[in-house]
Scaffold this motif. Sequence first.
Motif, PDB file in Angstrom:
ATOM      1  N   UNK A 102       0.853  -1.390  -0.077  1.00  0.00           N
ATOM      2  CA  UNK A 102       0.016   0.015  -0.140  1.00  0.00           C
ATOM      3  C   UNK A 102       0.689   1.324  -0.006  1.00  0.00           C
ATOM      4  N   UNK A 103       0.672   2.110  -0.885  1.00  0.00           N
ATOM      5  CA  UNK A 103       1.516   3.146  -0.982  1.00  0.00           C
ATOM      6  C   UNK A 103       1.064   4.450   0.459  1.00  0.00           C
ATOM      7  N   UNK A 104       2.227   4.909   0.725  1.00  0.00           N
ATOM      8  CA  UNK A 104       2.050   6.037   1.827  1.00  0.00           C
ATOM      9  C   UNK A 104       1.320   7.124   1.312  1.00  0.00           C
ATOM     10  N   UNK A 105       0.628   7.693   2.144  1.00  0.00           N
ATOM     11  CA  UNK A 105      -0.124   8.825   1.778  1.00  0.00           C
ATOM     12  C   UNK A 105       0.184  10.196   2.284  1.00  0.00           C
ATOM     13  N   UNK A 106       0.518  11.062   1.295  1.00  0.00           N
ATOM     14  CA  UNK A 106       1.097  12.451   1.479  1.00  0.00           C
ATOM     15  C   UNK A 106      -0.077  13.514   1.297  1.00  0.00           C
ATOM     16  N   UNK A 107      -0.144  14.349   2.288  1.00  0.00           N
ATOM     17  CA  UNK A 107      -1.279  15.345   2.059  1.00  0.00           C
ATOM     18  C   UNK A 107      -0.335  16.631   1.797  1.00  0.00           C
ATOM     19  N   UNK A 108      -1.099  17.515   0.708  1.00  0.00           N
ATOM     20  CA  UNK A 108      -0.180  18.558   0.446  1.00  0.00           C
ATOM     21  C   UNK A 108      -1.099  19.876   0.642  1.00  0.00           C
ATOM     22  N   UNK A 109      -0.497  21.100   1.269  1.00  0.00           N
ATOM     23  CA  UNK A 109      -1.009  22.147   1.510  1.00  0.00           C
ATOM     24  C   UNK A 109      -0.658  23.226   0.532  1.00  0.00           C
ATOM     25  N   UNK A 110      -1.317  23.444  -0.578  1.00  0.00           N
ATOM     26  CA  UNK A 110      -0.715  24.275  -1.585  1.00  0.00           C
ATOM     27  C   UNK A 110      -1.777  25.250  -2.346  1.00  0.00           C
ATOM     28  N   UNK A 111      -1.792  26.360  -2.848  1.00  0.00           N
ATOM     29  CA  UNK A 111      -2.730  27.240  -3.483  1.00  0.00           C
ATOM     30  C   UNK A 111      -3.768  26.742  -4.207  1.00  0.00           C
ATOM     31  N   UNK A 112      -4.901  26.578  -4.249  1.00  0.00           N
ATOM     32  CA  UNK A 112      -6.139  26.088  -4.872  1.00  0.00           C
ATOM     33  C   UNK A 112      -7.099  26.805  -5.034  1.00  0.00           C
ATOM     34  N   UNK A 113      -6.999  28.009  -4.302  1.00  0.00           N
ATOM     35  CA  UNK A 113      -8.395  29.067  -4.339  1.00  0.00           C
ATOM     36  C   UNK A 113      -8.266  30.152  -5.140  1.00  0.00           C
ATOM     37  N   UNK A 114      -7.001  30.288  -5.968  1.00  0.00           N
ATOM     38  CA  UNK A 114      -6.955  31.891  -6.609  1.00  0.00           C
ATOM     39  C   UNK A 114      -6.200  31.312  -7.993  1.00  0.00           C
ATOM     40  N   UNK A 115      -6.695  32.138  -9.131  1.00  0.00           N
ATOM     41  CA  UNK A 115      -5.910  31.974 -10.487  1.00  0.00           C
ATOM     42  C   UNK A 115      -4.763  32.629 -10.510  1.00  0.00           C
ATOM     43  N   UNK A 116      -3.559  31.700 -10.383  1.00  0.00           N
ATOM     44  CA  UNK A 116      -2.302  32.255 -10.763  1.00  0.00           C
ATOM     45  C   UNK A 116      -1.325  31.137 -11.309  1.00  0.00           C
ATOM     46  N   UNK A 117      -0.696  31.507 -12.543  1.00  0.00           N
ATOM     47  CA  UNK A 117      -0.164  30.296 -13.201  1.00  0.00           C
ATOM     48  C   UNK A 117       0.953  29.657 -12.313  1.00  0.00           C
ATOM     49  N   UNK A 118       1.738  30.433 -11.639  1.00  0.00           N
ATOM     50  CA  UNK A 118       2.658  29.711 -10.830  1.00  0.00           C
ATOM     51  C   UNK A 118       2.195  28.892  -9.836  1.00  0.00           C
TER      52      UNK A 118
END
Length: 394
Positions: A3-19
């Motif tokens: 079973x693959x280990x699970x990694x949670x990611x906190x990143x920007x998902x709420x605004x429109x920005x290319x980078x």
Amino acid sequence: MAIKKRIGIAAVTYKDNFGSALQTYATQYTLEKLGYDARIFEIKGVHRKIMAKKILYYAGRLFDPVEAKYLFANLTSRSRKQVSASTDQFAQDMKVRHQMYADFNRKWNKMLPTVKGWSGLRRQAAEMDAVVVGSDQLWRPSNIVGCYYTLEFVPDHIKKISLSTSFGVPELPRRLHKHAQKYLSRIEHISVREDSGAEIVKTESGREATVVCDPTMMLTAEEWMHIQDKKPFAEGNYILMYLMGDNPEQREFVKKLRKETGCRVVGLLHGATYISYDEDVADEKPFDVGPSEFVNLIRNAQYVCTDSFHCCVFSILNSTPFFAFRRWPDGSKFSANDRLYTLLKFTGLERRMLDGMENVSACANDKIDFVDVLEKVAVRRKESMDYLVSALNS
């Protein structure tokens, strides 16, 4: 099968920005390439609570003229986005662009289900083997007070890792020192994107932070091809202009470069705020451009003129000649210029940082040895991957 280990990611998902969109994808892609099941937390369940804290913080920044000007422009742009697209061209254009971002996120970024409140996020995080906070300016003062990108919702027993996280400012306000010391002490493995970020970590917590490359640089140009069309989004010879700051002298440089080279100007306009005079600088103004098209436009340009960190990154990865500009005055407490300085320093491209007043002909004839540059990138990429693997396996 293990079973693959699970990694949670906190990143920007709420605004429109290319980078932001591209570094979020790159973080997930890199973790999955290492064999993990990587998923991105959905911020929607706590976004209102975070914004309430941010508004209180922003209220104390209005006395700085540079920041006040930016905040006013930002609020004006946001309000125009909310009006009817049938009566406002800017709102219509932003609606088209927003849909491109939505399509990209739906296709490429793997989101965890939206949960309600901090308790819901805490339960989600408790199911992970580790939580990674991504790159971008996620540790700006306004984000620190929001308590999300600081991983304060992650239980103590879950491993916490920062991957190329940026403070976005040269120093933190005094009133955030205790907060910074507290959250930094909980993150077992700290890496930052800029040299100044390492200094802040040392000052605030006494700890040594590793300076690594942005997650977007963990992928080669070849690996970035699978999210974009091989066919150029814009045909022919063009200069790509992506300037988010309000600095007229930089637009004058673009105009002179157009005259010098005979290339037309393709402008990605209103990236951060609405800047009216940009409409007259660009020959073409496409808005049906999402993160994938953004990379394609950089890859196929003759020249790139930008004050965007990630636009410079993708210019380097794709061996596209580029000119970088400062978005803020260096003396400003809110300047995020150091991210560009660090990038250009380790790639040996410090001379590509311009004011806009330079001799355009000389600049256009200054060639970049991309073979040498990409060798330096490969070294930093390996160092960064070594850090991430060590942090995940420790």
